[in-house]
Design an enzyme around this catalytic site. Structure first.
Site, PDB file in Angstrom:
ATOM      1  N   GLU A 363       0.771  -1.291   0.032  1.00  0.00           N
ATOM      2  CA  GLU A 363       0.089  -0.162   0.015  1.00  0.00           C
ATOM      3  C   GLU A 363       0.754   1.426  -0.059  1.00  0.00           C
ATOM      4  O   GLU A 363       0.490   2.173   0.478  1.00  0.00           O
ATOM      5  CB  GLU A 363      -0.954  -0.079   1.076  1.00  0.00           C
ATOM      6  CG  GLU A 363      -1.818  -1.368   0.982  1.00  0.00           C
ATOM      7  CD  GLU A 363      -3.384  -1.178   1.566  1.00  0.00           C
ATOM      8  OE1 GLU A 363      -3.914  -0.115   1.768  1.00  0.00           O
ATOM      9  OE2 GLU A 363      -3.920  -2.179   1.772  1.00  0.00           O
TER      10      GLU A 363
HETATM   11  N1  COS Z   1      -7.037  10.675  -3.869  1.00  0.00           N
HETATM   12  C1  COS Z   1      -7.598  10.924  -5.126  1.00  0.00           C
HETATM   13  N2  COS Z   1      -7.050  11.166  -6.335  1.00  0.00           N
HETATM   14  C2  COS Z   1      -5.823  11.524  -6.203  1.00  0.00           C
HETATM   15  C3  COS Z   1      -5.106  11.098  -4.944  1.00  0.00           C
HETATM   16  C4  COS Z   1      -5.850  10.693  -4.062  1.00  0.00           C
HETATM   17  N3  COS Z   1      -5.052  10.554  -2.660  1.00  0.00           N
HETATM   18  N4  COS Z   1      -3.858  11.177  -5.290  1.00  0.00           N
HETATM   19  C5  COS Z   1      -3.622  11.490  -6.499  1.00  0.00           C
HETATM   20  N5  COS Z   1      -4.592  11.549  -7.213  1.00  0.00           N
HETATM   21  C6  COS Z   1      -5.034  11.943  -8.349  1.00  0.00           C
HETATM   22  C7  COS Z   1      -4.519  13.579  -8.795  1.00  0.00           C
HETATM   23  O1  COS Z   1      -5.490  14.721  -8.429  1.00  0.00           O
HETATM   24  C8  COS Z   1      -4.493  13.447 -10.280  1.00  0.00           C
HETATM   25  O2  COS Z   1      -5.563  13.769 -10.908  1.00  0.00           O
HETATM   26  P1  COS Z   1      -5.704  14.330 -12.292  1.00  0.00           P
HETATM   27  O3  COS Z   1      -5.679  13.387 -13.343  1.00  0.00           O
HETATM   28  O4  COS Z   1      -6.935  14.856 -12.444  1.00  0.00           O
HETATM   29  O5  COS Z   1      -4.384  15.438 -12.594  1.00  0.00           O
HETATM   30  C9  COS Z   1      -3.957  11.967 -10.685  1.00  0.00           C
HETATM   31  O6  COS Z   1      -4.368  11.307  -9.458  1.00  0.00           O
HETATM   32  C10 COS Z   1      -2.408  11.686 -10.461  1.00  0.00           C
HETATM   33  O7  COS Z   1      -1.853  12.229  -9.435  1.00  0.00           O
HETATM   34  P2  COS Z   1      -0.160  12.340  -9.179  1.00  0.00           P
HETATM   35  O8  COS Z   1       0.344  13.215 -10.413  1.00  0.00           O
HETATM   36  O9  COS Z   1      -0.055  12.759  -7.935  1.00  0.00           O
HETATM   37  O10 COS Z   1       0.320  10.819  -9.435  1.00  0.00           O
HETATM   38  P3  COS Z   1       1.705  10.318  -9.622  1.00  0.00           P
HETATM   39  O11 COS Z   1       1.840   9.430 -10.667  1.00  0.00           O
HETATM   40  O12 COS Z   1       2.632  11.214  -9.338  1.00  0.00           O
HETATM   41  O13 COS Z   1       1.794   9.319  -8.329  1.00  0.00           O
HETATM   42  C11 COS Z   1       2.177   8.270  -6.388  1.00  0.00           C
HETATM   43  C12 COS Z   1       1.612   9.692  -7.229  1.00  0.00           C
HETATM   44  C13 COS Z   1       3.655   8.000  -6.363  1.00  0.00           C
HETATM   45  C14 COS Z   1       1.713   8.854  -4.908  1.00  0.00           C
HETATM   46  C15 COS Z   1       1.220   7.025  -6.771  1.00  0.00           C
HETATM   47  O14 COS Z   1       1.800   6.567  -7.884  1.00  0.00           O
HETATM   48  C16 COS Z   1       1.403   5.973  -5.539  1.00  0.00           C
HETATM   49  O15 COS Z   1       0.751   6.223  -4.515  1.00  0.00           O
HETATM   50  N6  COS Z   1       2.177   4.884  -5.836  1.00  0.00           N
HETATM   51  C17 COS Z   1       2.330   3.734  -4.790  1.00  0.00           C
HETATM   52  C18 COS Z   1       1.180   2.716  -5.314  1.00  0.00           C
HETATM   53  C19 COS Z   1       0.870   1.848  -4.253  1.00  0.00           C
HETATM   54  O16 COS Z   1       0.762   2.193  -3.042  1.00  0.00           O
HETATM   55  N7  COS Z   1       0.913   0.683  -4.517  1.00  0.00           N
HETATM   56  C20 COS Z   1       0.636  -0.131  -3.645  1.00  0.00           C
HETATM   57  C21 COS Z   1      -0.556  -1.026  -4.177  1.00  0.00           C
HETATM   58  S1  COS Z   1      -1.647  -1.766  -2.918  1.00  0.00           S
HETATM   59  S2  COS Z   1      -0.379  -3.353  -2.355  1.00  0.00           S
END
Ligand code: COS
Length: 386
Positions: A363
């Site tokens: 996560e």
């Molecule tokens: N809630 C709702 N929307 C969200 C959000 C959240 N918490 N975080 C990001 N978004 C949305 C953004 O608003 C953006 O929307 P738009 O398309 O309208 O611009 C979009 O998602 C992309 O956001 P962002 O640019 O922040 O994405 P990134 O590619 O930079 O990735 C991280 C962000 C690294 C934080 C994300 O890829 C991540 O959490 N990676 C880890 C994945 C993970 O936890 N994997 C485990 C899976 S379960 S075992």
């Protein structure tokens, strides 16, 4: 923020503690030793209302707020992180987003059965080559008459071999990047959905973790959760709830290994004194207590913010980062307090140590949480080349 618990919260917490001590703790060692995923125990979790705890009663849930849900998850996590994983996946990764993004028809079709435990769900985001970079889905969904055909593979999927419903994230149009992703509500009872349980994990032996091959898997048009293109948002929203749940479970692990360490240190005699009387042992116990309290307060803050409807992604990441790192630290330290006895599974600290290790990975790794927090503080996205 008010730190006191209502009478109802105290009751729910005490009930969860008693349930954990009666139903989960006594069998935890053997289930871990024998790699048993106990579906009867899962049915008991459901009967308690712990699967889908945050789902409103009209859809079959317990209608708890996040702070109260966190209390339940902490108690279950104190007993067994494998079983806590079932609660977290079912409630946070699956139910919470069906609730938020689902059509009325989707909610009525799935939520009551997920809450009753009749149906297990899994969350298919991670892939063999897509972990932290979750927007980069290699799984493809192709539009056909009346629905979609999905091809690809998912990896590290909790409950993947037992779920009747899979949330499958797939790319519909690579030129759109994360805005091409969709989340599909996939019926796993079809030939092309082929899960294989992963063997030889370090821990979480008592819950299924699978890899899943997706070979022309079918999803009808009405099986899209949210809209096509909204999949990444669905995933991030699910993780905002899932990370909270992992963090609460980690507080439970901190509490468990603290209690085990205190009991062992008072009983174990060396140099004619209980080892609890030695200052260096007390220093370990004091730091465990401090981290447990701090992790719990961060979880309560994140839960309180969710209940107020405030933006809380950063605070949830802080809680998940601190609670998971602290649980790993406390479990490791608890083994130190136990000495050689902590290196075998006669004492639960050995199992807690192996089981909780994954929480700084799944996560969202600790590094991803730091990047989320760092971005919020600086306004700079470290993941985008400048
Ligand atoms: N809630 C709702 N929307 C969200 C959000 C959240 N918490 N975080 C990001 N978004 C949305 C953004 O608003 C953006 O929307 P738009 O398309 O309208 O611009 C979009 O998602 C992309 O956001 P962002 O640019 O922040 O994405 P990134 O590619 O930079 O990735 C991280 C962000 C690294 C934080 C994300 O890829 C991540 O959490 N990676 C880890 C994945 C993970 O936890 N994997 C485990 C899976 S379960 S075992």
């Amino acid at each position: 923020m008010d730190f006191s618990l209502t009478d109802e919260q105290e009751l729910i917490r005490r009930t969860a503690r008693e349930f954990t001590d009666r139903e989960i703790v006594p069998t935890a060692r053997d289930r871990s030793r024998d790699h048993v995923f106990d579906l009867e125990l899962v049915a008991k979790l459901a009967a308690q209302g712990y699967l889908g705890a945050i789902v409103p009663r009209e859809y079959g849930g317990a209608g708890l707020d996040y702070r109260t849900y966190g209390l339940v998850v902490e108690e279950v996590g104190r007993g067994d992180s494998s079983i806590r994983t079932v609660v977290s996946v079912q409630t946070s990764l699956v139910c919470s987003v069906i609730l938020k993004f689902g059509t009325e028809e989707q909610k009525r079709r799935y939520l009551p059965r997920l809450c009753s435990g009749e149906l297990l769900g899994c969350f298919g985001l991670t892939e063999p080559d897509t972990g932290s970079d979750a927007a980069n889905q290699k799984t493809r969904a192709t539009k056909v008459d009346g629905g979609w055909r999905i091809n690809g593979a998912k990896m590290w999927i909790s409950l993947g071999s037992h779920a009747g419903l899979a949330l499958v994230f797939a790319q519909t149009d690579p030129s759109l990047g994360h805005r091409g992703t969709a989340c599909f509500l996939v019926d796993t009872d079809q030939e092309g959905f082929r899960p294989t349980p992963l063997a030889h994990k370090m821990g979480l032996n008592a819950v299924d973790t699978s890899e899943i091959a997706l070979d022309d898997v079918w999803a009808a048009d009405d099986a899209v959760l949210g809209t096509v293109g909204q999949g990444f948002k669905v995933a991030m929203t699910a993780l905002d709830s899932g990370r909270f749940s992992v963090a609460a479970g980690c507080v439970g692990v901190c509490q468990a290994v603290l209690e085990e360490s205190v009991a062992y240190a008072k009983a174990r005699v060396q140099f004619d004194r209980p080892i609890a009387s030695f200052q260096l042992v007390q220093a370990m116990i004091a730091e465990m207590r401090m981290r447990t309290d701090a992790a719990r307060l961060l979880v309560w803050r994140a839960g309180w913010m969710k209940d107020q409807g405030l933006p809380n992604t950063t605070e949830t990441s802080i809680a998940k980062l601190y609670a998971s790192e602290s649980a790993v630290w406390c479990a490791n330290e608890a083994i130190q307090v136990h000495g050689g006895a902590g290196y075998a599974d006669d004492h639960p600290v050995e199992r807690h140590f192996r089981d909780v290790r994954v929480t700084t990975l799944y996560e969202g790794t600790s590094q991803i949480q730091k990047l989320i927090i760092g971005r919020a503080e600086t306004g700079i996205n470290a993941l985008v080349p400048s």
